[in-house]
Design a protein around this motif. Sequence first.
Motif, short mmCIF file in Angstrom:
data_model
loop_
_atom_site.label_atom_id
_atom_site.label_comp_id
_atom_site.label_asym_id
_atom_site.label_seq_id
_atom_site.Cartn_x
_atom_site.Cartn_y
_atom_site.Cartn_z
N LYS A 70 6.16 7.04 -22.40
CA LYS A 70 5.58 5.93 -21.65
C LYS A 70 6.25 5.80 -20.28
N GLN A 71 7.55 6.03 -20.26
CA GLN A 71 8.30 5.97 -19.00
C GLN A 71 7.79 7.02 -18.02
N ARG A 72 7.57 8.24 -18.51
CA ARG A 72 7.03 9.29 -17.63
C ARG A 72 5.65 8.92 -17.10
N LEU A 73 4.82 8.37 -17.97
CA LEU A 73 3.48 7.96 -17.54
C LEU A 73 3.56 6.86 -16.49
N ALA A 74 4.44 5.87 -16.71
CA ALA A 74 4.58 4.79 -15.73
C ALA A 74 5.03 5.32 -14.38
N LEU A 75 5.94 6.29 -14.40
CA LEU A 75 6.40 6.88 -13.14
C LEU A 75 5.27 7.67 -12.48
N ALA A 76 4.51 8.41 -13.26
CA ALA A 76 3.37 9.16 -12.71
C ALA A 76 2.39 8.22 -12.03
N ALA A 77 2.14 7.06 -12.65
CA ALA A 77 1.21 6.09 -12.06
C ALA A 77 1.77 5.52 -10.76
N CYS A 78 3.10 5.34 -10.71
CA CYS A 78 3.73 4.77 -9.51
C CYS A 78 3.64 5.69 -8.30
N VAL A 79 3.68 7.00 -8.54
CA VAL A 79 3.73 7.94 -7.41
C VAL A 79 2.37 8.59 -7.15
N ALA A 113 0.81 -1.21 0.00
CA ALA A 113 0.00 0.00 0.00
C ALA A 113 0.85 1.27 0.00
N GLN A 114 2.09 1.16 0.47
CA GLN A 114 2.96 2.33 0.58
C GLN A 114 4.13 2.32 -0.40
N ALA A 115 4.10 1.37 -1.35
CA ALA A 115 5.20 1.24 -2.31
C ALA A 115 4.68 1.46 -3.73
N GLY A 116 5.55 2.01 -4.57
CA GLY A 116 5.26 2.12 -5.99
C GLY A 116 6.25 1.24 -6.74
N TYR A 117 5.74 0.38 -7.60
CA TYR A 117 6.59 -0.59 -8.30
C TYR A 117 6.44 -0.41 -9.81
N MET A 118 7.54 -0.06 -10.46
CA MET A 118 7.56 0.14 -11.91
C MET A 118 8.25 -1.07 -12.53
N THR A 119 7.50 -1.85 -13.29
CA THR A 119 8.01 -3.10 -13.84
C THR A 119 8.88 -2.84 -15.07
N GLN A 120 9.63 -3.88 -15.47
CA GLN A 120 10.48 -3.77 -16.66
C GLN A 120 9.65 -3.47 -17.90
N ARG A 121 8.56 -4.19 -18.05
CA ARG A 121 7.71 -3.99 -19.21
C ARG A 121 6.60 -3.00 -18.88
N LEU A 129 9.89 3.69 -3.77
CA LEU A 129 9.78 3.40 -5.19
C LEU A 129 10.73 2.27 -5.55
N LEU A 130 10.21 1.25 -6.21
CA LEU A 130 11.01 0.14 -6.70
C LEU A 130 10.91 0.18 -8.23
N LEU A 131 12.03 0.47 -8.88
CA LEU A 131 12.04 0.69 -10.32
C LEU A 131 12.92 -0.37 -10.98
N ASP A 132 12.31 -1.18 -11.82
CA ASP A 132 13.01 -2.32 -12.41
C ASP A 132 13.43 -1.98 -13.84
N GLU A 133 14.70 -1.60 -14.00
CA GLU A 133 15.26 -1.21 -15.29
C GLU A 133 14.34 -0.23 -16.02
N PRO A 134 14.05 0.90 -15.38
CA PRO A 134 13.02 1.80 -15.92
C PRO A 134 13.43 2.55 -17.18
N THR A 135 14.72 2.66 -17.46
CA THR A 135 15.15 3.48 -18.59
C THR A 135 15.68 2.65 -19.76
N ALA A 136 15.45 1.35 -19.76
CA ALA A 136 15.91 0.50 -20.87
C ALA A 136 15.26 0.95 -22.17
#
Length: 309
Positions: free
Chosen positions: A140-149, A78-86, A156-163
């Motif tokens: 898409k990366q910016r949108l994924a980060l916006a959704a995470c926060v 509930a208190q974490a944001g997780y950005m997956t590789q895909r 924040l747990l970011l899994d290879e977010p800039t690949a």
Amino acid sequence: MTAPAIDVRGLVKVYGNRTVVDHVDLTIMPGRVCGFLGPNGSGKTTTLRMICGLLTPDGGEGTCLGHDIIRESAAVKAQAGYMTQRFGLYEDLTIRENLEFVGRLYRLRNLRRIVDEALARLGLATRQHQLTGALSGGWKQRLALAACVLHQPKLLLLDEPTAGVDPKARRAFWDEIHALAAQGITVLVSTHYMDEAERCHEIAYIAYGRLMARGTAEEIIAGSGLSALLATGPGADRLAPQLRDVPGITAAAAFGTTLHACGPDLAALWQAVAPWRNGGLRWQEAEPTLEDVFIHLMGQAHDNALEPA
């Protein structure tokens, strides 16, 4: 003293006969950006998922944001944001619709205001009605980060977010990461880029399930025990394949038109390159780079993918 945001000990995850995470310890204080590095298949993603409660460890214990990662995993999530590789959002929805959908999942109040603020903060406001599937990788990366926060997580747990993202977009992304850390958010980010690793406050290097190095970039380089030689001159960058298997050299790699050769013993290193010290090449002692150290550590690690199933 402030309690760690992440404090896990002896984490283990086993699939079949393969131990993909092997007694990993990790402590990160609030507001720190920790780079999580290692070769593909080393257990980085599995470790991230155990820390945030998405996977149950087969061994070990610890806390995340003050909650037990096993018994209180729901509170951690509930208190974490997780950005997956895909990229994991809906490509047939607009940017705004995706954020509103995520906000409803978290049952956020004042959703319109929260989405408006997220769009403005990450420069998405002028594109908010654009279909997500039409966005470039950087957007898409910016949108994924916006959704995470969106739900204002503490971690924040970011899994290879800039690949696959261009250098300008990567830099903008990292500027945002450090802005979030300045607000007290803890960030654990996996990456293969050495320049990104050097932008982290600290680094954890994992190779095939085992944590092999921990500290700042400077501490890891200083603690590696490596010496390095720099070769310049005609054809220096082409020597790496010939040098890699020479006794005394644990890593050799081209850097532009130059070459780095590394080993744990400086005298043995000089002896190893002796056959190539003539012919117009210039050799001099140099500081090992972070990449040199990681290649060296990778060479010392046992690839657990080679274990029998």
